[in-house]
Design a protein around this motif. Structure first.
Motif, PDB file in Angstrom:
ATOM      1  N   LYS A 212      -0.953  12.604   1.449  1.00 32.27           N
ATOM      2  CA  LYS A 212      -0.236  12.491   2.729  1.00 32.27           C
ATOM      3  C   LYS A 212       1.264  12.723   2.550  1.00 32.27           C
ATOM      4  O   LYS A 212       1.883  13.484   3.307  1.00 32.27           O
ATOM      5  CB  LYS A 212      -0.492  11.096   3.316  1.00 32.27           C
ATOM      6  N   THR A 213       1.849  12.071   1.531  1.00 30.63           N
ATOM      7  CA  THR A 213       3.310  12.206   1.359  1.00 30.63           C
ATOM      8  C   THR A 213       3.674  13.664   1.061  1.00 30.63           C
ATOM      9  O   THR A 213       4.655  14.182   1.600  1.00 30.63           O
ATOM     10  CB  THR A 213       3.812  11.251   0.258  1.00 30.63           C
ATOM     11  N   ASN A 214       2.864  14.334   0.227  1.00 30.19           N
ATOM     12  CA  ASN A 214       3.122  15.761  -0.053  1.00 30.19           C
ATOM     13  C   ASN A 214       3.096  16.572   1.231  1.00 30.19           C
ATOM     14  O   ASN A 214       3.922  17.460   1.440  1.00 30.19           O
ATOM     15  CB  ASN A 214       2.054  16.337  -0.995  1.00 30.19           C
TER      16      ASN A 214
ATOM     17  N   VAL B 153       0.827  -1.222   0.000  1.00 27.00           N
ATOM     18  CA  VAL B 153       0.000   0.000   0.000  1.00 27.00           C
ATOM     19  C   VAL B 153       0.854   1.262   0.000  1.00 27.00           C
ATOM     20  O   VAL B 153       1.945   1.310   0.560  1.00 27.00           O
ATOM     21  CB  VAL B 153      -0.960   0.063   1.210  1.00 27.00           C
ATOM     22  N   SER B 154       0.289   2.300  -0.652  1.00 31.16           N
ATOM     23  CA  SER B 154       0.841   3.658  -0.593  1.00 31.16           C
ATOM     24  C   SER B 154       0.242   4.357   0.617  1.00 31.16           C
ATOM     25  O   SER B 154      -0.684   3.839   1.243  1.00 31.16           O
ATOM     26  CB  SER B 154       0.409   4.459  -1.821  1.00 31.16           C
ATOM     27  N   ALA B 155       0.723   5.576   0.866  1.00 33.17           N
ATOM     28  CA  ALA B 155       0.100   6.443   1.868  1.00 33.17           C
ATOM     29  C   ALA B 155      -1.217   6.969   1.295  1.00 33.17           C
ATOM     30  O   ALA B 155      -1.426   6.932   0.084  1.00 33.17           O
ATOM     31  CB  ALA B 155       1.031   7.601   2.165  1.00 33.17           C
ATOM     32  N   MET B 156      -2.100   7.454   2.166  1.00 35.16           N
ATOM     33  CA  MET B 156      -3.346   8.068   1.685  1.00 35.16           C
ATOM     34  C   MET B 156      -2.980   9.232   0.752  1.00 35.16           C
ATOM     35  O   MET B 156      -1.986   9.924   0.986  1.00 35.16           O
ATOM     36  CB  MET B 156      -4.149   8.617   2.863  1.00 35.16           C
TER      37      MET B 156
ATOM     38  N   GLY C 151       4.467   0.196   1.364  1.00 32.97           N
ATOM     39  CA  GLY C 151       5.283   0.459   0.178  1.00 32.97           C
ATOM     40  C   GLY C 151       6.264   1.589   0.446  1.00 32.97           C
ATOM     41  O   GLY C 151       6.269   2.189   1.529  1.00 32.97           O
ATOM     42  N   PHE C 152       7.140   1.842  -0.537  1.00 31.84           N
ATOM     43  CA  PHE C 152       7.944   3.077  -0.539  1.00 31.84           C
ATOM     44  C   PHE C 152       9.130   3.029   0.430  1.00 31.84           C
ATOM     45  O   PHE C 152      10.055   3.798   0.295  1.00 31.84           O
ATOM     46  CB  PHE C 152       6.996   4.231  -0.189  1.00 31.84           C
ATOM     47  N   GLN C 153       9.099   2.072   1.407  1.00 33.51           N
ATOM     48  CA  GLN C 153      10.129   2.101   2.442  1.00 33.51           C
ATOM     49  C   GLN C 153      11.110   0.949   2.343  1.00 33.51           C
ATOM     50  O   GLN C 153      10.775  -0.131   1.898  1.00 33.51           O
ATOM     51  CB  GLN C 153       9.541   1.962   3.842  1.00 33.51           C
TER      52      GLN C 153
ATOM     53  N   GLY D  21      11.977   7.011  -3.436  1.00 30.78           N
ATOM     54  CA  GLY D  21      11.655   8.037  -4.432  1.00 30.78           C
ATOM     55  C   GLY D  21      10.158   8.089  -4.657  1.00 30.78           C
ATOM     56  O   GLY D  21       9.449   7.096  -4.439  1.00 30.78           O
ATOM     57  N   ARG D  22       9.675   9.271  -5.103  1.00 30.06           N
ATOM     58  CA  ARG D  22       8.233   9.449  -5.254  1.00 30.06           C
ATOM     59  C   ARG D  22       7.661   8.411  -6.225  1.00 30.06           C
ATOM     60  O   ARG D  22       8.256   8.089  -7.233  1.00 30.06           O
ATOM     61  CB  ARG D  22       7.928  10.880  -5.733  1.00 30.06           C
ATOM     62  N   GLY D  23       6.508   7.894  -5.857  1.00 29.34           N
ATOM     63  CA  GLY D  23       5.893   6.833  -6.656  1.00 29.34           C
ATOM     64  C   GLY D  23       6.511   5.463  -6.394  1.00 29.34           C
ATOM     65  O   GLY D  23       6.236   4.489  -7.101  1.00 29.34           O
ATOM     66  N   GLY D  24       7.348   5.371  -5.344  1.00 27.66           N
ATOM     67  CA  GLY D  24       8.156   4.178  -5.121  1.00 27.66           C
ATOM     68  C   GLY D  24       7.415   2.924  -4.682  1.00 27.66           C
ATOM     69  O   GLY D  24       7.990   1.823  -4.712  1.00 27.66           O
ATOM     70  N   SER D  25       6.156   3.040  -4.297  1.00 34.42           N
ATOM     71  CA  SER D  25       5.427   1.830  -3.895  1.00 34.42           C
ATOM     72  C   SER D  25       5.255   0.851  -5.056  1.00 34.42           C
ATOM     73  O   SER D  25       5.155  -0.358  -4.851  1.00 34.42           O
ATOM     74  CB  SER D  25       4.042   2.180  -3.344  1.00 34.42           C
ATOM     75  N   ASP D  26       5.219   1.390  -6.279  1.00 31.82           N
ATOM     76  CA  ASP D  26       5.149   0.501  -7.455  1.00 31.82           C
ATOM     77  C   ASP D  26       6.377  -0.416  -7.450  1.00 31.82           C
ATOM     78  O   ASP D  26       6.282  -1.618  -7.720  1.00 31.82           O
ATOM     79  CB  ASP D  26       5.175   1.319  -8.761  1.00 31.82           C
ATOM     80  N   THR D  27       7.529   0.194  -7.143  1.00 31.35           N
ATOM     81  CA  THR D  27       8.781  -0.559  -7.145  1.00 31.35           C
ATOM     82  C   THR D  27       8.815  -1.568  -6.002  1.00 31.35           C
ATOM     83  O   THR D  27       9.257  -2.706  -6.184  1.00 31.35           O
ATOM     84  CB  THR D  27       9.966   0.432  -7.076  1.00 31.35           C
TER      85      THR D  27
ATOM     86  N   GLY E 270       3.608   7.688   6.252  1.00 29.85           N
ATOM     87  CA  GLY E 270       2.278   7.596   5.625  1.00 29.85           C
ATOM     88  C   GLY E 270       1.897   6.160   5.321  1.00 29.85           C
ATOM     89  O   GLY E 270       0.739   5.739   5.486  1.00 29.85           O
ATOM     90  N   GLU E 271       2.858   5.378   4.890  1.00 28.19           N
ATOM     91  CA  GLU E 271       2.604   3.982   4.513  1.00 28.19           C
ATOM     92  C   GLU E 271       2.426   3.104   5.751  1.00 28.19           C
ATOM     93  O   GLU E 271       1.774   2.059   5.695  1.00 28.19           O
ATOM     94  CB  GLU E 271       3.748   3.468   3.635  1.00 28.19           C
ATOM     95  N   GLN E 272       3.030   3.517   6.863  1.00 24.93           N
ATOM     96  CA  GLN E 272       2.854   2.737   8.101  1.00 24.93           C
ATOM     97  C   GLN E 272       1.377   2.753   8.513  1.00 24.93           C
ATOM     98  O   GLN E 272       0.809   1.733   8.918  1.00 24.93           O
ATOM     99  CB  GLN E 272       3.718   3.326   9.221  1.00 24.93           C
TER     100      GLN E 272
HETATM  101  N1  ASP Z   1       3.492   7.683  -1.030  1.00 28.22           N
HETATM  102  C1  ASP Z   1       4.635   7.793  -1.901  1.00 28.22           C
HETATM  103  C2  ASP Z   1       4.457   8.960  -2.875  1.00 28.22           C
HETATM  104  O1  ASP Z   1       3.449   9.635  -2.829  1.00 28.22           O
HETATM  105  C3  ASP Z   1       4.916   6.518  -2.634  1.00 28.22           C
HETATM  106  C4  ASP Z   1       3.823   6.036  -3.560  1.00 28.22           C
HETATM  107  O2  ASP Z   1       2.664   6.424  -3.418  1.00 28.22           O
HETATM  108  O3  ASP Z   1       4.118   5.218  -4.434  1.00 28.22           O
HETATM  109  O4  ASP Z   1       5.351   9.231  -3.642  1.00 28.22           O
END
Ligand code: ASP
Ligand code: ADP
Ligand code: MG
Length: 411
Positions: A46-48, A40-43, A135-137, A150-156, A73-75
């Protein structure tokens, strides 16, 4: 038992109701007989918000502490989803990156995954638990500190976990029902693709389509993880398959151009009236490389005076000021007449493996853009894509023009 990784992005876990909906998607796959790892990503937002807190506390923040803050956020969402699943009678537990552990480099803020030991997750599967992973961590082994990818890192995170646990597939659930020929928010006539090759998806992601983080596509390609992009907004009992990212051999009907991407993350710098002598390019780009600034497009032209040369190139917008300062500092050695720059530019790219076997594909675009009065500031091409740099004001017009030109518009 076959294994599956399901990843849910920020809008898919935006509040507790949406998290309950995610639990129903997970329940469907558990009932279908999979051992499931959910990432999961953060809501959304939230990350912003967390990044803004950090910058507010100190613009020259410590990068390891940045990670400690933004990973939180992901926790929250991993814990909430485990709670929602258990409420529905599904065994589940949350996992933070360091608990698995997901080991990464120490490049805080954009760490790369080095190794994932799947044995603790395997223990959870053996107990019949769904693994809900933040995710992301990750964690840097030597320092023991938390990192983020890095931003968007939960995909990775999701694709890397799929490779580590030998999952049959990695399903990336988001707010669109697949990968489109271009960003559907910009071009309503964009079409969803049934399939797209790893290579094309990699180019699309690198050139600005933010639906998947670039690194996730690289990992999917290297480890041959069949990956799909699909919608979490589909009813859990009638979820559609979305877009499959796969090998070229698995695609029957191939278009010449499959997608158009755009990115506003680049800025232009032009050095005018340079002395045209051997070593000039090295003198300009050497110091930028030493400062870790990635130069992308480069064109060299004869100056108006016919005696000297002009050099135009692009750098990431985030590095623009730094690049200018470095060049100013080198003005004695480089000897240019003037330095000009622009940040209100956009790079538009067309991608397709069919370009390998067709000539004149880019030339057609240059003509179409000229007919719309759009000036091209720089061009780059490679085997399966070409990019043009234009004024940002023309983004939509240019994307739509190329989208129609290559027959991608929905009927
Ligand atoms: N929460 C992180 C972001 O906004 C990671 C993700 O959503 O993939 O960049
Ligand atoms: P998530 O929070 O689920 O990770 P993102 O916002 O990172 O979602 O990615 C989904 C968004 O990517 C979509 O809402 C869409 O606007 C954008 N996008 C850009 N290019 C494309 C494309 N070619 N196909 C699909 N979506 C795209
Ligand atoms: Mg994303």
């Amino acid at each position: 038992m076959p294994r599956l990784v399901m990843k849910f992005g920020g809008t898919s876990v935006a509040n507790v109701d949406r998290i309950r909906n995610v639990a129903r998607h997970v329940a469907r796959e558990v009932a279908a007989g999979y051992e499931v790892a959910v990432v999961v990503s953060a809501m959304s937002g939230k990350t912003n918000e967390l990044v803004a807190f950090v910058k507010d506390a100190n613009p020259l923040y410590d990068e390891a502490e940045y990670d400690a803050v933004v990973a939180s956020g992901e926790q929250v969402t991993s814990g909430l989803l485990a709670i929602a699943l258990r409420k529905d009678g599904i065994k589940a537990r949350s996992w933070q990156g360091w608990q698995i552990p997901i080991l990464t480099s120490d490049a805080h803020g954009s760490a790369r995954i080095a190794e994932i030991d799947g044995s603790r997750l395997n223990g959870g599967f053996a107990r019949g638990e769904v693994a809900v992973i933040a995710g992301f961590q990750g964690m840097h082994a030597e320092s023991g500190r938390l990192t983020t990818l890095g931003r968007g890192g939960s995909d990775t995170s999701a694709v890397a976990i799929a490779a580590a646990i030998g999952a049959e597939r990695c399903d990336i659930y988001t707010d669109v029902d697949g990968v489109y020929t271009t960003d559907p928010r910009v071009v309503p006539k964009a079409q969803r693709m049934e399939r797209v090759t790893f290579e094309e998806m990699l180019e699309m992601a690198s050139l600005g389509a933010k639906v998947l983080q670039v690194r996730s596509v690289e990992l999917a390609m290297v480890h041959r993880v069949p990956t799909t992009v699909r919608s979490s907004f589909d009813p859990p009992d009638a979820a559609r398959p979305g877009t499959l990212i796969c090998d070229e051999d698995d695609i029957v009907e191939q278009q010449i151009i499959t997608g158009i991407a755009f990115s506003k993350d680049e800025a232009q710098i032009t050095l005018r009236n340079l002395k045209d002598s051997p070593g000039i390019a090295a003198a300009i780009f050497g110091p930028l490389a030493d400062a870790n600034i990635n130069v992308d497009m480069i064109i060299q032209t004869v100056s108006g005076d016919q005696a000297t040369t002009d050099m135009t190139f692009t750098v990431p917008t985030a590095d623009y000021e730094r690049a200018r300062a470095i060049l100013d500092a080198q003005s004695a050695t480089i000897a240019f007449g003037q330095i000009e720059g622009a940040t209100d530019v956009v790079k538009i790219s067309a991608i397709g493996v069919g370009m390998r076997s067709h000539a004149g594909v880019a030339a057609k675009a240059f003509r179409a853009l000229a007919q719309k009065g759009i000036n091209i500031r720089a061009i780059t091409t490679s085997e399966i894509k070409f990019s043009v740099l234009i004024d940002a004001a023309y983004t939509e017009l240019a994307v739509r023009t190329l989208h129609s030109l290559y027959g991608l518009d929905q009927a």
